[in-house]
Design a protein around this motif. Structure first.
Motif, short mmCIF file in Angstrom:
data_model
loop_
_atom_site.label_atom_id
_atom_site.label_comp_id
_atom_site.label_asym_id
_atom_site.label_seq_id
_atom_site.Cartn_x
_atom_site.Cartn_y
_atom_site.Cartn_z
N TRP A 40 -92.89 53.04 -86.85
CA TRP A 40 -92.53 53.79 -88.04
C TRP A 40 -93.64 54.80 -88.25
CZ3 TRP A 40 -88.26 54.62 -90.39
CH2 TRP A 40 -88.22 55.13 -91.68
N GLY A 41 -93.32 56.09 -88.04
CA GLY A 41 -94.40 57.06 -88.13
C GLY A 41 -93.92 58.50 -88.22
N ASP A 42 -94.89 59.36 -88.42
CA ASP A 42 -94.68 60.79 -88.48
C ASP A 42 -94.99 61.35 -87.09
OD1 ASP A 42 -95.50 63.61 -88.67
OD2 ASP A 42 -95.25 63.34 -90.84
N ARG A 43 -93.98 61.84 -86.40
CA ARG A 43 -94.14 62.31 -85.02
C ARG A 43 -95.20 63.41 -84.91
NH1 ARG A 43 -91.06 62.20 -80.21
NH2 ARG A 43 -91.51 63.99 -78.89
N ASP A 44 -95.22 64.33 -85.86
CA ASP A 44 -96.20 65.42 -85.79
C ASP A 44 -97.62 64.90 -85.94
OD1 ASP A 44 -94.15 67.29 -85.47
OD2 ASP A 44 -94.09 67.79 -87.60
N LEU A 45 -97.84 63.97 -86.85
CA LEU A 45 -99.17 63.41 -87.02
C LEU A 45 -99.60 62.59 -85.80
CD1 LEU A 45 -99.16 62.30 -90.78
CD2 LEU A 45 -100.35 64.25 -89.74
N LEU A 46 -98.67 61.81 -85.25
CA LEU A 46 -98.98 61.03 -84.05
C LEU A 46 -99.31 61.96 -82.88
CD1 LEU A 46 -96.28 58.25 -84.42
CD2 LEU A 46 -98.76 57.98 -84.71
N THR A 47 -98.58 63.06 -82.77
CA THR A 47 -98.87 64.04 -81.72
C THR A 47 -100.26 64.62 -81.92
OG1 THR A 47 -96.52 64.57 -81.49
CG2 THR A 47 -98.08 66.22 -80.68
N GLN A 48 -100.60 64.97 -83.16
CA GLN A 48 -101.93 65.52 -83.45
C GLN A 48 -103.02 64.52 -83.12
OE1 GLN A 48 -102.77 68.78 -84.74
NE2 GLN A 48 -104.65 67.99 -83.84
N ALA A 122 -107.90 58.65 -89.74
CA ALA A 122 -107.05 58.78 -90.93
C ALA A 122 -105.58 58.62 -90.57
CB ALA A 122 -107.29 60.12 -91.61
N ILE A 123 -105.16 59.21 -89.46
CA ILE A 123 -103.77 59.10 -89.03
C ILE A 123 -103.46 57.66 -88.62
CG2 ILE A 123 -102.07 59.83 -87.29
CD1 ILE A 123 -103.51 62.61 -87.35
N ALA A 124 -104.38 57.03 -87.91
CA ALA A 124 -104.18 55.63 -87.53
C ALA A 124 -104.04 54.75 -88.77
CB ALA A 124 -105.33 55.15 -86.65
N ASP A 125 -104.92 54.95 -89.73
CA ASP A 125 -104.86 54.17 -90.97
C ASP A 125 -103.53 54.37 -91.69
OD1 ASP A 125 -107.42 53.23 -90.49
OD2 ASP A 125 -108.38 54.52 -91.99
N LEU A 126 -103.07 55.61 -91.75
CA LEU A 126 -101.80 55.93 -92.40
C LEU A 126 -100.63 55.20 -91.73
CD1 LEU A 126 -100.54 57.75 -94.60
CD2 LEU A 126 -100.29 59.51 -92.85
N HIS A 127 -100.76 54.93 -90.42
CA HIS A 127 -99.71 54.25 -89.65
C HIS A 127 -99.98 52.75 -89.49
CE1 HIS A 127 -98.84 58.44 -88.67
NE2 HIS A 127 -97.62 58.03 -88.40
N SER A 128 -100.91 52.21 -90.28
CA SER A 128 -101.27 50.79 -90.22
C SER A 128 -101.68 50.37 -88.82
CB SER A 128 -100.11 49.91 -90.71
OG SER A 128 -99.77 50.24 -92.03
N ALA A 129 -102.37 51.26 -88.13
CA ALA A 129 -102.81 51.00 -86.76
C ALA A 129 -104.30 50.66 -86.76
CB ALA A 129 -102.55 52.22 -85.88
N GLU A 130 -104.71 49.90 -85.75
CA GLU A 130 -106.11 49.51 -85.59
C GLU A 130 -106.69 50.23 -84.38
OE1 GLU A 130 -106.48 45.26 -85.36
OE2 GLU A 130 -104.84 45.01 -86.79
N SER A 143 -108.49 52.51 -77.88
CA SER A 143 -107.18 51.87 -77.96
C SER A 143 -106.74 51.83 -79.42
CB SER A 143 -107.23 50.44 -77.42
OG SER A 143 -107.53 50.46 -76.04
N ILE A 144 -105.47 52.14 -79.63
CA ILE A 144 -104.90 52.13 -80.97
C ILE A 144 -103.68 51.23 -80.95
CG2 ILE A 144 -103.99 53.53 -82.86
CD1 ILE A 144 -105.46 55.93 -81.58
N GLY A 145 -103.69 50.22 -81.78
CA GLY A 145 -102.58 49.27 -81.84
C GLY A 145 -101.72 49.51 -83.06
N PHE A 146 -100.45 49.82 -82.82
CA PHE A 146 -99.48 50.09 -83.88
C PHE A 146 -98.51 48.93 -84.01
CE2 PHE A 146 -100.60 54.14 -81.99
CZ PHE A 146 -100.73 55.00 -83.06
N PRO A 147 -98.08 48.61 -85.23
CA PRO A 147 -97.01 47.63 -85.36
C PRO A 147 -95.70 48.22 -84.83
CG PRO A 147 -97.82 48.34 -87.54
CD PRO A 147 -98.58 49.10 -86.51
#
Length: 164
Positions: A40-48, A122-130, A143-147
């Motif tokens: 569950w995320g914002d594609r533009d932010l994840l791309t950035q 900040a983007i990782a935090d917004l996406h509940s990622a570690e 490494s970034i872990g997303f639910p």
């Protein structure tokens, strides 16, 4: 603008865009591990976010460096890894790199504002990622872990055809 977003599709775009940039710097960009990974995320932010990580590797590593993007799913998490075989970041500096305006001493002679990795965080935090920063022996590994979204919410099923 959050929606079901397949990180694998974002990686394909980043790879296509940055392969030539890496080549111009005398480096290479590779992808390993293709897997549908819907979050569950914002594609533009994840791309950035991913672009910032790739740009950091290209800008702070010498010619001959290989940067690898990988994606795997484990324990209901999508694990995105950006790893290079460049000089890395000393262990004592790794916790500091996500601070706004923080720059390693060795990177003070290169262009940049010191905001790239703070934006990644900040983007990782917004996406509940570690985020985990580690040693790639040699080089750096982030490494970034997303639910992961449950399959019934992701819009993908085992019968969904994938471009590729």
């Amino acid at each position: 603008r959050f929606q079901a977003t397949d990180i694998d599709d974002v990686l394909a775009v980043i790879s296509e865009v940055y392969a030539d940039v890496a080549e111009d710097a005398g480096q290479s960009l590779a992808i390993s591990g293709h897997s549908p990974a819907v979050v569950w995320g914002d594609r533009d932010l994840l791309t950035q976010m991913i672009a910032n990580l790739v740009e950091n590797a290209i800008n702070h590593c010498p010619a001959g460096t290989v940067t690898t993007l990988s994606l795997r799913c484990r324990d209901n998490r999508a694990i995105l890894t950006v790893a290079d075989n460049g000089p890395g970041i000393p262990a004592e500096e790794r916790d500091k790199v996500f601070r706004r305006l923080y720059r390693l001493d060795k990177s003070r002679t290169t262009t940049g504002s010191g905001l790239g990795l703070s934006l990644v965080k900040a983007i990782a935090d917004l996406h509940s990622a570690e985020i985990v920063v580690g040693d790639n022996h040699p080089g750096l590994m982030i490494s970034i872990g997303f639910p992961l979204l449950p399959a019934h919410l992701s819009g993908l099923s085992s019968s969904t055809p994938r471009a590729g």
